[in-house]
Write a protein that holds these residues in place. Sequence first.
Motif, PDB file in Angstrom:
ATOM      1  N   LEU A 290       0.827  -1.210   0.000  1.00  0.00           N
ATOM      2  CA  LEU A 290       0.000   0.000   0.000  1.00  0.00           C
ATOM      3  C   LEU A 290       0.859   1.257   0.000  1.00  0.00           C
ATOM      4  CD1 LEU A 290      -2.828  -0.976   2.530  1.00  0.00           C
ATOM      5  CD2 LEU A 290      -3.002  -0.796   0.039  1.00  0.00           C
ATOM      6  N   LEU A 291       1.910   1.262   0.803  1.00  0.00           N
ATOM      7  CA  LEU A 291       2.767   2.455   0.871  1.00  0.00           C
ATOM      8  C   LEU A 291       3.631   2.606  -0.370  1.00  0.00           C
ATOM      9  CD1 LEU A 291       3.937   2.401   4.599  1.00  0.00           C
ATOM     10  CD2 LEU A 291       2.221   3.864   3.549  1.00  0.00           C
ATOM     11  N   ASN A 292       3.892   1.507  -1.055  1.00  0.00           N
ATOM     12  CA  ASN A 292       4.732   1.584  -2.251  1.00  0.00           C
ATOM     13  C   ASN A 292       3.931   1.954  -3.500  1.00  0.00           C
ATOM     14  OD1 ASN A 292       7.489   1.074  -3.368  1.00  0.00           O
ATOM     15  ND2 ASN A 292       6.366  -0.399  -4.612  1.00  0.00           N
TER      16      ASN A 292
ATOM     17  N   ARG B 216       3.055   9.850   2.069  1.00  0.00           N
ATOM     18  CA  ARG B 216       3.639   8.507   2.128  1.00  0.00           C
ATOM     19  C   ARG B 216       4.724   8.419   3.196  1.00  0.00           C
ATOM     20  NH1 ARG B 216       5.480   6.116  -3.519  1.00  0.00           N
ATOM     21  NH2 ARG B 216       3.206   6.247  -3.780  1.00  0.00           N
ATOM     22  N   THR B 217       5.565   9.436   3.279  1.00  0.00           N
ATOM     23  CA  THR B 217       6.642   9.440   4.275  1.00  0.00           C
ATOM     24  C   THR B 217       6.073   9.458   5.687  1.00  0.00           C
ATOM     25  OG1 THR B 217       8.099  10.623   2.743  1.00  0.00           O
ATOM     26  CG2 THR B 217       8.695  10.656   5.074  1.00  0.00           C
ATOM     27  N   PHE B 218       5.001  10.200   5.884  1.00  0.00           N
ATOM     28  CA  PHE B 218       4.361  10.273   7.192  1.00  0.00           C
ATOM     29  C   PHE B 218       3.890   8.892   7.639  1.00  0.00           C
ATOM     30  CE2 PHE B 218       0.330  10.477   9.524  1.00  0.00           C
ATOM     31  CZ  PHE B 218       0.733  11.133  10.670  1.00  0.00           C
ATOM     32  N   PHE B 219       3.251   8.154   6.738  1.00  0.00           N
ATOM     33  CA  PHE B 219       2.756   6.831   7.087  1.00  0.00           C
ATOM     34  C   PHE B 219       3.909   5.856   7.336  1.00  0.00           C
ATOM     35  CE2 PHE B 219      -1.139   8.404   5.010  1.00  0.00           C
ATOM     36  CZ  PHE B 219      -2.055   8.067   6.002  1.00  0.00           C
ATOM     37  N   ARG B 220       4.975   5.968   6.547  1.00  0.00           N
ATOM     38  CA  ARG B 220       6.119   5.080   6.760  1.00  0.00           C
ATOM     39  C   ARG B 220       6.748   5.306   8.128  1.00  0.00           C
ATOM     40  NH1 ARG B 220       9.369   5.173   0.908  1.00  0.00           N
ATOM     41  NH2 ARG B 220       7.736   4.102  -0.296  1.00  0.00           N
ATOM     42  N   VAL B 221       6.909   6.564   8.487  1.00  0.00           N
ATOM     43  CA  VAL B 221       7.468   6.888   9.802  1.00  0.00           C
ATOM     44  C   VAL B 221       6.523   6.411  10.906  1.00  0.00           C
ATOM     45  CG1 VAL B 221       8.126   8.760  11.357  1.00  0.00           C
ATOM     46  CG2 VAL B 221       8.812   8.832   8.952  1.00  0.00           C
ATOM     47  N   GLY B 222       5.229   6.595  10.700  1.00  0.00           N
ATOM     48  CA  GLY B 222       4.252   6.179  11.696  1.00  0.00           C
ATOM     49  C   GLY B 222       4.269   4.683  11.951  1.00  0.00           C
ATOM     50  N   PHE B 223       4.349   3.891  10.879  1.00  0.00           N
ATOM     51  CA  PHE B 223       4.388   2.444  11.050  1.00  0.00           C
ATOM     52  C   PHE B 223       5.708   1.974  11.643  1.00  0.00           C
ATOM     53  CE2 PHE B 223       0.850   2.348   7.958  1.00  0.00           C
ATOM     54  CZ  PHE B 223       0.009   1.459   8.611  1.00  0.00           C
ATOM     55  N   TYR B 224       6.788   2.715  11.394  1.00  0.00           N
ATOM     56  CA  TYR B 224       8.094   2.282  11.898  1.00  0.00           C
ATOM     57  C   TYR B 224       8.368   2.795  13.317  1.00  0.00           C
ATOM     58  CZ  TYR B 224      12.973   0.896  11.754  1.00  0.00           C
ATOM     59  OH  TYR B 224      14.168   0.284  12.013  1.00  0.00           O
ATOM     60  N   ALA B 225       7.634   3.789  13.758  1.00  0.00           N
ATOM     61  CA  ALA B 225       7.886   4.388  15.073  1.00  0.00           C
ATOM     62  C   ALA B 225       7.862   3.378  16.219  1.00  0.00           C
ATOM     63  CB  ALA B 225       6.883   5.511  15.330  1.00  0.00           C
TER      64      ALA B 225
ATOM     65  N   ALA C 119       3.057  -7.513  19.947  1.00  0.00           N
ATOM     66  CA  ALA C 119       4.292  -7.833  19.236  1.00  0.00           C
ATOM     67  C   ALA C 119       4.160  -7.545  17.750  1.00  0.00           C
ATOM     68  CB  ALA C 119       4.655  -9.300  19.466  1.00  0.00           C
ATOM     69  N   VAL C 120       3.013  -7.886  17.167  1.00  0.00           N
ATOM     70  CA  VAL C 120       2.792  -7.610  15.741  1.00  0.00           C
ATOM     71  C   VAL C 120       2.804  -6.107  15.496  1.00  0.00           C
ATOM     72  CG1 VAL C 120       1.123  -7.781  13.863  1.00  0.00           C
ATOM     73  CG2 VAL C 120       1.545  -9.763  15.329  1.00  0.00           C
ATOM     74  N   TRP C 121       2.097  -5.368  16.327  1.00  0.00           N
ATOM     75  CA  TRP C 121       2.062  -3.907  16.187  1.00  0.00           C
ATOM     76  C   TRP C 121       3.447  -3.304  16.300  1.00  0.00           C
ATOM     77  CZ3 TRP C 121       3.236  -0.162  19.961  1.00  0.00           C
ATOM     78  CH2 TRP C 121       2.864   1.149  19.629  1.00  0.00           C
ATOM     79  N   ARG C 122       4.258  -3.872  17.188  1.00  0.00           N
ATOM     80  CA  ARG C 122       5.583  -3.314  17.425  1.00  0.00           C
ATOM     81  C   ARG C 122       6.579  -3.683  16.325  1.00  0.00           C
ATOM     82  NH1 ARG C 122       9.879  -4.813  22.008  1.00  0.00           N
ATOM     83  NH2 ARG C 122      11.052  -2.878  22.098  1.00  0.00           N
ATOM     84  N   ASN C 123       6.419  -4.842  15.692  1.00  0.00           N
ATOM     85  CA  ASN C 123       7.430  -5.344  14.763  1.00  0.00           C
ATOM     86  C   ASN C 123       7.041  -5.263  13.303  1.00  0.00           C
ATOM     87  OD1 ASN C 123       9.599  -6.617  16.618  1.00  0.00           O
ATOM     88  ND2 ASN C 123       7.700  -7.425  17.436  1.00  0.00           N
ATOM     89  N   VAL C 124       5.805  -4.909  13.016  1.00  0.00           N
ATOM     90  CA  VAL C 124       5.390  -4.867  11.614  1.00  0.00           C
ATOM     91  C   VAL C 124       6.171  -3.815  10.839  1.00  0.00           C
ATOM     92  CG1 VAL C 124       3.504  -3.188  11.873  1.00  0.00           C
ATOM     93  CG2 VAL C 124       3.357  -4.961  10.122  1.00  0.00           C
ATOM     94  N   GLY C 125       6.649  -2.772  11.513  1.00  0.00           N
ATOM     95  CA  GLY C 125       7.416  -1.732  10.831  1.00  0.00           C
ATOM     96  C   GLY C 125       8.715  -2.252  10.245  1.00  0.00           C
TER      97      GLY C 125
END
Length: 292
Positions: A94-96, A103-112, A165-171
Amino acid sequence: MGVQNAAGWLFSMPFLVLFTVFMAFPILATLLMSFTDFGLRNVTRPWEANFIGFENYTELFGDEKFLKSLFNTAYFVVVGVPLTIALGLVVAVLLNNGIDRARTFFRVGFYAPVVTTIVAVAVVWRFVLDPSDGLIAGLFSEVGLTAPDFLGSETLAMPSMIAMAVWRNVGTVMVLFIAGLQAIPTEVREAARLDGAGVWQEFRGITVPLLRPTLLYATVITTIGYLNVFEEPFVMTQGGPSDSTLTVSLNMYREGFNFFHMGYASAMAYVLFVVIMGITVLQLRLLKDNTK
């Protein structure tokens, strides 16, 4: 050549010394301890520990608590790894391709969450899952229902740990898949579209096959991380209720540092090591054949 070799050894010496003192020696010492009854009394006199052979290992597989922790760890891996990989792949696609704005905002949000400390994560999730004042409890109360005690229930505690764990590592998985997606040649996608391939056909026939090396790497590192799961149950539930979230790593920590059965804990560590090695080799064999 002699000068060059000497310079190479000189520059690598700090790492070699640190690795030997803080990695190689403890690994070897742990292996030796696993064949002894090393305990608190032997901390100052390690040479007085008694050699007991494979007694620690045989005792492990008759220990109901260890078998329970082994089952809990397997449950955590079997459910958590596929969810993390699948969700990470969906988010990466989805992000790609699917999201153009912010797009950058969502990438940072998922990786935070990946770079957030476990203490901060635990505070957030305790608030979310609190049965009286939590976010989910508020949503339940809006429709006239009572929220379950997620962390106090033997049935719901482990799924709650898996969700965190999924929420934390999906990034992490997302970043790996985005890198893999960006490495796929655009010419291949364009050729498939010219041949009439739809979105699903393109994903199944092009994206997934070309992502198999990335899928292999993501699956292996995620599985290894989940087999070593410690922070989530340690911070959130301390292995409870009734050992329903007790994992092998947490059980090992208790035996070694709470009860000071260090020889027994060392044997537990090497059983976990063998399990991790076996599963990793199996994954490499199963997935590597498909990446050629």
